[in-house]
Motif scaffolding. Structure first.
Motif, PDB file in Angstrom:
ATOM      1  N   UNK A  10      67.519  81.161 -15.794  1.00 61.89           N
ATOM      2  CA  UNK A  10      68.407  81.557 -14.882  1.00 61.89           C
ATOM      3  C   UNK A  10      69.689  82.268 -15.782  1.00 61.89           C
ATOM      4  N   UNK A  11      70.280  83.251 -15.406  1.00 61.92           N
ATOM      5  CA  UNK A  11      71.160  83.925 -16.221  1.00 61.92           C
ATOM      6  C   UNK A  11      72.531  83.164 -16.310  1.00 61.92           C
ATOM      7  N   UNK A  12      72.894  82.976 -15.138  1.00 68.35           N
ATOM      8  CA  UNK A  12      74.139  81.962 -15.001  1.00 68.35           C
ATOM      9  C   UNK A  12      74.057  80.768 -15.851  1.00 68.35           C
ATOM     10  N   UNK A  13      72.845  80.037 -15.787  1.00 65.39           N
ATOM     11  CA  UNK A  13      72.654  78.677 -16.313  1.00 65.39           C
ATOM     12  C   UNK A  13      72.942  79.117 -17.771  1.00 65.39           C
ATOM     13  N   UNK A  16      63.308  83.129 -13.327  1.00 64.26           N
ATOM     14  CA  UNK A  16      63.308  82.929 -11.853  1.00 64.26           C
ATOM     15  C   UNK A  16      63.021  84.079 -11.071  1.00 64.26           C
ATOM     16  N   UNK A  29      77.609  77.662  -9.580  1.00 66.89           N
ATOM     17  CA  UNK A  29      77.578  78.673 -10.868  1.00 66.89           C
ATOM     18  C   UNK A  29      76.340  78.527 -11.585  1.00 66.89           C
ATOM     19  N   UNK A  30      75.430  77.675 -11.339  1.00 60.91           N
ATOM     20  CA  UNK A  30      74.252  77.569 -12.058  1.00 60.91           C
ATOM     21  C   UNK A  30      73.352  78.865 -11.252  1.00 60.91           C
ATOM     22  N   UNK A  31      73.784  79.257 -10.144  1.00 60.80           N
ATOM     23  CA  UNK A  31      72.721  80.222  -9.342  1.00 60.80           C
ATOM     24  C   UNK A  31      72.226  81.412 -10.284  1.00 60.80           C
ATOM     25  N   UNK A  32      71.020  81.483 -10.094  1.00 63.48           N
ATOM     26  CA  UNK A  32      70.189  82.355 -10.779  1.00 63.48           C
ATOM     27  C   UNK A  32      70.156  82.124 -12.275  1.00 63.48           C
TER      28      UNK A  32
END
Lengths: 433, 169
Positions: free
Chosen positions: A115-118, A159, B166-169
């Motif tokens: 994931x990019x945001x993670x 993902x 905020x962990x989305x994607x």
């Protein structure tokens, strides 16, 4: 009713319902429902249930919840601190110094996170305060983090690649391996830009930390060992053909549980949090996927994808013009939608066109991932911007401005991919032979 | 009533989490069975069922935690009555769609039961059993949307602000 009217009607309905704040997955199935009731004779309700069940229980998709869970476990470990300590001593000599920890840190974490945001949140949690303490310019630290965080999508596991692979029927393992070289190239582009900026603005780069001996540096780098082992286990097993993407995900979850146990950050609370966080995040995506699978079916009945492919074929665009048009289209869409919705929403319609134009679906998958990366940093809707807004408490406009040069670098990356398609296809070919 | 509903959502989410763990076990089992050369028939298909159950059963809980995404551009720009009107419209539309999918998911499981539908894979499971998870998840999601709608109409709805989102994607 003519095809154009039908198309316009459905697109208008979709944007109206989405824009009015109806949850995305439900909005998609709502439009699919209307389309099917109006323009086909098959009963919509039963078709909906069968299609959604089929897509929600398919074996190929099982990599998705597992990789999500793995990311949630690693987010709660000390991995980001360890990576900063392991990487920082080696970055001191480069022009731009510790700014590169953002890029290299994100690239490495991307190889265990889908994931990019993670990725952005995990690396930023450590690097942003450390960079601020040493006096690095905020715009550069935020921008490079926002940009490099998107590597989470391009460098496998990813993902968005799983979602693309399932909707476009492309091997997920091949997509994963195909993303490795483009990911490294994009990271080099980011680092190159930082170095160039540092050479042009030497006054803005703070002095280096006190030097360390080579042995000390190596000693600090021992912190990187767990993450490197995990990368080897996950990507190595896929590349060597031992494991499918799903099985690698299972190994990844197990490996990250072991890492967090060894580090001592695993207890009942963090285990429960990571499990529930992962389940919810997967559930969020599952709702979108459910709606999208029904919408794809409905549009197939109406014949929309076929008509669109035929219409675009009559325009006589060259391959390059088509890619350019699609880049612009997705960049625009990316301002308002998140990446997964973008992919599932358009793939059923765009894929026939792409195949008709003779574009390799594997290459197109990597192209889509880079374009979705752009969407992560374009306002007003961009998940990396949201993450950084939460972390820095700055205006989203400021963060978007800081990220803009990195957005342009991704556009450059699209051109590089177009000129050198072998960047994508080389490793998967090696794997096949 | 409030406590019963919340317990329903959380109970289903706990079930979903258990299915997530079983999914992991299934995948690990499929690896070890191949390495050690014994055969567990249909383990990959079971993994698919587990995934479906984990996804559907967590639907309502995820909604209540504010983690199902929606486009909030317009909602965020509006104030007062206009915002409330739009919110009620979105909840009505969502509740209607969730009710439809609850009805047809249940119908699917019922038909699988009535016609003795068996999985075409080598697991040979009667399909209504795994399909129950979809039916139950969809019903509870529909209840949750109606619940949200009623709360909004009464002016008692508190929109959850999620840290996790905020962990989305």
């Amino acid at each position: 009713m003519s095809d154009i009217t039908v198309t316009l009607l459905l697109v208008a309905a979709l944007f109206l319902i989405l824009g009015s704040g109806v949850w995305i997955g439900l909005a998609l199935s709502g439009v699919a429902w209307v389309g099917m009731q109006l323009f086909s004779s098959r009963p919509a309700g039963d078709a909906m249930a069968v299609t959604i069940w089929g897509s929600a229980s398919s074996w190929t998709l099982t990599a998705l919840p597992l990789f999500i869970w793995m990311g949630e476990i690693l987010f709660r470990t000390r991995l980001s601190q360890d990576m900063f300590r392991g990487l920082a001593p080696w970055m001191q000599r480069l022009p731009g110094r510790l700014l590169h920890t953002n890029v290299v840190g994100c690239a490495i974490f991307a190889a265990v996170s889908g994931s990019s945001a993670a990725t952005c949140a995990t690396i930023g949690k450590m690097s942003l305060p450390e960079l601020a303490k040493r006096g690095y310019p905020t715009m550069m630290s935020i921008g490079s983090l926002a940009g490099a965080g998107t590597l989470g999508l391009l460098i496998p596991p990813s993902i968005i690649m799983i979602v693309y692979g399932v909707t476009a029927d492309v091997s997920i393992s091949q997509l994963f391996i195909g993303g490795v070289i483009p990911g490294i190239v994009l990271a080099l582009l980011f680092s190159g830009y930082i170095a160039g900026w540092a050479l042009l603005n030497p006054g803005q780069v703070p002095p280096r930390d006190p030097p360390m001996s080579f042995a000390q540096k190596l000693h600090e780098s021992r912190n990187l060992i767990p993450v490197v082992l995990l990368i080897a286990a996950v990507l190595g097993s896929i590349y060597a053909g031992i494991a499918t993407a799903t099985e690698a995900a299972g190994v990844g979850v197990l490996g990250s549980l072991v890492i967090s146990a060894v580090q001592g950050s695993m207890n009942w609370r963090t285990f429960k949090e990571s499990l529930m966080g992962g389940t919810r995040l997967y559930c969020m995506i599952a709702l979108i996927l459910a709606g999208a699978s029904f919408l794809t079916l409905s549009m197939g009945y109406i014949g929309l994808p076929r008509h669109l492919a035929e219409w675009i074929a009559t325009l006589g665009l060259t391959k390059f013009q088509l890619i350019l048009a699609l880049t612009a289209f997705y960049a625009l869409l990316g301002c308002f939608l998140d990446g997964i919705s973008m992919v599932v929403l358009t793939m059923g319609v765009i894929m026939p066109t792409v195949q008709k134009a003779g574009i390799d679906p594997l290459w197109f998958g990597i192209f889509i991932v880079v374009v979705v990366e752009m969407a992560q940093v374009t306002p007003p809707v961009g998940f990396n911007l949201f993450v950084l807004q939460g972390m820095t408490k700055r205006e989203i406009g400021t963060i978007a401005r800081a990220a803009f040069p990195f957005f342009l670098l991704m556009v450059v990356m699209v051109l590089v991919l177009y000129v050198f398609p072998a960047l994508v296809t080389f490793l998967p070919q090696q794997m096949r032979s | 009533m409030r406590r019963t509903l919340d317990a329903l959502y959380d109970g289903c989410a706990a079930l979903a989490a258990i299915f997530m763990i079983v999914l992991l076990v299934m995948v690990l089992l499929s690896i070890t069975s191949r390495e050690l050369g014994f055969n567990v028939p249909g383990v990959d298909i079971y993994a698919g069922y587990m995934m479906a159950a984990a996804g559907f059963l967590a639907m309502a809980h995820t909604l209540k935690k504010g983690e199902h995404i929606r486009v909030t551009l317009l909602l965020g720009a509006l104030r007062g009555g206009a915002r409330r009107g739009l919110e009620i419209w979105a909840l009505c539309a969502a509740a209607l769609l969730a009710l439809l999918s609850a009805f047809y998911s249940t119908k699917l499981a019922w038909q699988s039961y009535a016609f003795h539908d068996i999985s075409t894979g080598n697991d040979g499971t009667p399909l209504w059993i795994p399909q129950l998870s979809m039916a139950l998840g969809a019903i509870v999601l529909a209840i949750a949307f109606v619940d949200e709608l009623v709360l909004e109409l009464r002016g008692q709805r508190v929109e959850p602000v999620s840290e996790e989102a905020m962990h989305n994607e």
